[in-house]
Design an enzyme around this catalytic site. Sequence first.
Site, PDB file in Angstrom:
ATOM      1  CD  GLU A 117      -2.543   1.622   0.120  1.00 53.76           C
ATOM      2  OE1 GLU A 117      -2.495   2.801  -0.277  1.00 53.76           O
ATOM      3  OE2 GLU A 117      -3.197   0.730  -0.462  1.00 53.76           O
ATOM      4  CG  ASP A 168      -8.495  -3.947  -6.113  1.00 51.92           C
ATOM      5  OD1 ASP A 168      -9.130  -3.376  -7.022  1.00 51.92           O
ATOM      6  OD2 ASP A 168      -8.870  -3.953  -4.923  1.00 51.92           O
TER       7      ASP A 168
END
Length: 286
Positions: A117, A168
């Site tokens: 992330e 994603d």
Amino acid sequence: MNYRHGFHAGNHADVLKHLVLVALLDAFKRKDSPFFVLDSHAGRGQYDLEGSQASRTGEAKGGFLRLPPAGPGTPPALARYLDAVAETRVLAPSTYPGSPLLVAHALRDGDRAAACELQPEEAAALKAVLAGDPKVHVHQRDGYAALKALLPPKDGATRFARGLVLIDPPYEAQEGEYPLILAALADALQRFPQACFAVWYPIKQRASLHPFFRKLAGLPAKSALAIELLVRPDDSPLRMNGSGMLLVNPPWQIEKAIEPALKPLAQAMGEPGASWRLTWLKQEKA
């Protein structure tokens, strides 16, 4: 990057993505050998559906919160997804899990995962959610760069022969994301050709995806399967009418596990004109 998934947590796209993810994890666990999972755009791992972001949009009310409890006639893949989500909500019933938390709950002792992330605030929240789990490593870094750095996977002296890579991205500039995905897949398939790659994508107008699909079919993969759920007709480029999961090198017969769950999802979350389909973009010859 300004995208915050908290505004969209638990929506119809999350339901499809996570149902397919759980089915993939179950397929990997049918074999005893350990596997590795790489989540390239992991988010914060867990989302409060009663918090300010989710409650502002209310997207979960048209998605996960519209699904009925599992019953005798519930397709197995849908029942497994509902069970997997429920496991993450035992201590936090107002939350909805992100993909890294679902992965963490599914891993066995020998399996490992890396969750990437880039946003500092989201990465810090993800580290807190997964704190104490030695099977999952959180990386604050760009997800596409992580594919180059972390594939082929290893954990100390252990090298993994099997792997699942979830891609994603936020699609802030939708048309600009497809070349990044294609380049990442082309490189990753050279580094880890036996892996299964699962790519989530939004659907506004399906016709706009055709160039992406044509280029993807040319990659050196054995097979590629598109699994799509539209909650309304794809007649407007101004809203997300559905989403899909593109599986490159999917597990054997995964489509037979997932397809029975798509109609109940469309019935529960869809408007008039909702639809679903599975399309082989490339299929390995028997």
